[in-house]
Scaffold this active site. Structure first.
Site, PDB file in Angstrom:
ATOM      1  N   ASP A   1       0.852  -1.193   0.000  1.00  0.00           N
ATOM      2  CA  ASP A   1       0.000   0.000   0.000  1.00  0.00           C
ATOM      3  C   ASP A   1       0.886   1.241   0.000  1.00  0.00           C
ATOM      4  O   ASP A   1       1.918   1.287   0.680  1.00  0.00           O
ATOM      5  CB  ASP A   1      -0.902  -0.002   1.239  1.00  0.00           C
ATOM      6  CG  ASP A   1      -2.055   0.987   1.114  1.00  0.00           C
ATOM      7  OD1 ASP A   1      -3.209   0.527   0.989  1.00  0.00           O
ATOM      8  OD2 ASP A   1      -1.806   2.210   1.142  1.00  0.00           O
ATOM      9  N   ILE A   2       0.485   2.255  -0.746  1.00  0.00           N
ATOM     10  CA  ILE A   2       1.280   3.478  -0.865  1.00  0.00           C
ATOM     11  C   ILE A   2       1.316   4.278   0.442  1.00  0.00           C
ATOM     12  O   ILE A   2       2.259   5.048   0.677  1.00  0.00           O
ATOM     13  CB  ILE A   2       0.741   4.349  -2.034  1.00  0.00           C
ATOM     14  CG1 ILE A   2       1.827   5.264  -2.572  1.00  0.00           C
ATOM     15  CG2 ILE A   2      -0.515   5.103  -1.643  1.00  0.00           C
ATOM     16  CD1 ILE A   2       1.463   5.931  -3.890  1.00  0.00           C
TER      17      ILE A   2
ATOM     18  N   VAL B   1     -11.060   2.849  -3.611  1.00  0.00           N
ATOM     19  CA  VAL B   1     -10.666   2.472  -4.974  1.00  0.00           C
ATOM     20  C   VAL B   1     -11.652   1.411  -5.491  1.00  0.00           C
ATOM     21  O   VAL B   1     -11.795   0.341  -4.872  1.00  0.00           O
ATOM     22  CB  VAL B   1      -9.224   1.928  -5.008  1.00  0.00           C
ATOM     23  CG1 VAL B   1      -8.858   1.502  -6.430  1.00  0.00           C
ATOM     24  CG2 VAL B   1      -8.245   2.972  -4.484  1.00  0.00           C
TER      25      VAL B   1
ATOM     26  N   HIS C   1     -10.356  -5.330  -3.636  1.00  0.00           N
ATOM     27  CA  HIS C   1      -9.034  -5.584  -3.068  1.00  0.00           C
ATOM     28  C   HIS C   1      -9.161  -6.007  -1.618  1.00  0.00           C
ATOM     29  O   HIS C   1     -10.105  -5.633  -0.933  1.00  0.00           O
ATOM     30  CB  HIS C   1      -8.137  -4.336  -3.158  1.00  0.00           C
ATOM     31  CG  HIS C   1      -8.750  -3.102  -2.600  1.00  0.00           C
ATOM     32  ND1 HIS C   1      -9.674  -2.351  -3.291  1.00  0.00           N
ATOM     33  CD2 HIS C   1      -8.596  -2.474  -1.407  1.00  0.00           C
ATOM     34  CE1 HIS C   1     -10.042  -1.322  -2.562  1.00  0.00           C
ATOM     35  NE2 HIS C   1      -9.422  -1.377  -1.403  1.00  0.00           N
TER      36      HIS C   1
ATOM     37  N   HIS D   1      -6.952  -5.947   1.950  1.00  0.00           N
ATOM     38  CA  HIS D   1      -5.793  -5.417   2.676  1.00  0.00           C
ATOM     39  C   HIS D   1      -5.245  -6.520   3.570  1.00  0.00           C
ATOM     40  O   HIS D   1      -6.012  -7.189   4.261  1.00  0.00           O
ATOM     41  CB  HIS D   1      -6.197  -4.268   3.590  1.00  0.00           C
ATOM     42  CG  HIS D   1      -6.764  -3.065   2.908  1.00  0.00           C
ATOM     43  ND1 HIS D   1      -6.082  -1.869   2.798  1.00  0.00           N
ATOM     44  CD2 HIS D   1      -7.965  -2.849   2.313  1.00  0.00           C
ATOM     45  CE1 HIS D   1      -6.834  -0.980   2.176  1.00  0.00           C
ATOM     46  NE2 HIS D   1      -7.986  -1.543   1.875  1.00  0.00           N
TER      47      HIS D   1
HETATM   48  P1  5GP Z   1      -9.835   1.279   0.244  1.00  0.00           P
HETATM   49  O1  5GP Z   1     -10.165   2.441   1.110  1.00  0.00           O
HETATM   50  O2  5GP Z   1     -10.431   1.421  -1.132  1.00  0.00           O
HETATM   51  O3  5GP Z   1     -10.164  -0.052   0.882  1.00  0.00           O
HETATM   52  O4  5GP Z   1      -8.261   1.243   0.121  1.00  0.00           O
HETATM   53  C1  5GP Z   1      -7.543   1.807  -0.922  1.00  0.00           C
HETATM   54  C2  5GP Z   1      -6.090   1.732  -0.558  1.00  0.00           C
HETATM   55  O5  5GP Z   1      -5.333   1.987  -1.729  1.00  0.00           O
HETATM   56  C3  5GP Z   1      -5.643   2.754   0.486  1.00  0.00           C
HETATM   57  O6  5GP Z   1      -5.091   2.067   1.608  1.00  0.00           O
HETATM   58  C4  5GP Z   1      -4.606   3.605  -0.251  1.00  0.00           C
HETATM   59  O7  5GP Z   1      -3.515   3.995   0.551  1.00  0.00           O
HETATM   60  C5  5GP Z   1      -4.173   2.695  -1.390  1.00  0.00           C
HETATM   61  N1  5GP Z   1      -3.736   3.386  -2.595  1.00  0.00           N
HETATM   62  C6  5GP Z   1      -4.349   4.418  -3.215  1.00  0.00           C
HETATM   63  N2  5GP Z   1      -3.673   4.795  -4.312  1.00  0.00           N
HETATM   64  C7  5GP Z   1      -2.609   3.949  -4.400  1.00  0.00           C
HETATM   65  C8  5GP Z   1      -1.527   3.832  -5.336  1.00  0.00           C
HETATM   66  O8  5GP Z   1      -1.407   4.568  -6.308  1.00  0.00           O
HETATM   67  N3  5GP Z   1      -0.614   2.851  -5.099  1.00  0.00           N
HETATM   68  C9  5GP Z   1      -0.709   1.998  -4.033  1.00  0.00           C
HETATM   69  N4  5GP Z   1       0.241   1.087  -3.891  1.00  0.00           N
HETATM   70  N5  5GP Z   1      -1.714   2.085  -3.121  1.00  0.00           N
HETATM   71  C10 5GP Z   1      -2.643   3.051  -3.312  1.00  0.00           C
END
Ligand code: 5GP
Length: 120
Positions: free
Chosen positions: A33-34, A100, A104, A106
């Protein structure tokens, strides 16, 4: 809702933006994760176009679903969290806090992850 081909994970799958990959096979890609929320924070995404878990569970083949979750386990092993333990999270939709729109999971670990969610 239609799958958005311009979401950031679709771009990572196409190699249009970089990622720190730890595992890849025909079903899934795993990368760091970034913005890590714990010392180990890996994301695992299926290669198919699924917006969220609901969509994945309803439309993916049995082979894709099995392959994906086997990849999650492999990614956890490679990340080094299997023995001490870790947490899997799949934020889903608006109330789930999904940012996103590509399904996915985590993987969080590298120390005690803490309470499951904040109690209201
Ligand atoms: P969500 O809230 O959708 O479950 O998690 C999305 C995750 O994607 C977040 O933890 C965020 O830090 C990660 N993320 C967003 N943009 C990028 C990116 O460009 N690269 C990577 N590696 N992770 C990302």
């Amino acid at each position: 809702m239609a799958y958005d081909d311009n979401n950031v994970f679709a771009k990572i799958l196409r190699g249009e933006i970089p990622s720190k990959k730890i595992y890849e096979d025909q079903y899934a890609l795993a990368f760091h994760d970034i913005a890590p929320a714990r010392p180990i924070h890996v994301l695992v995404i299926p290669k198919g176009k699924y917006e969220a878990f609901t969509d994945f569970a309803a439309k993916a083949s049995a082979a894709e679903i099995a392959g994906f979750y086997q990849a999650v386990a492999k990614a956890a092993q490679i990340a080094g969290v299997t023995e001490a333990g870790y947490r899997l999270i799949a934020n889903t939709g608006v109330n789930g806090g999904q940012e996103v729109p590509h399904f996915h999971v985590h993987i969080l670990g590298g120390g005690a992850v803490g309470p499951m969610v904040a109690r209201k």
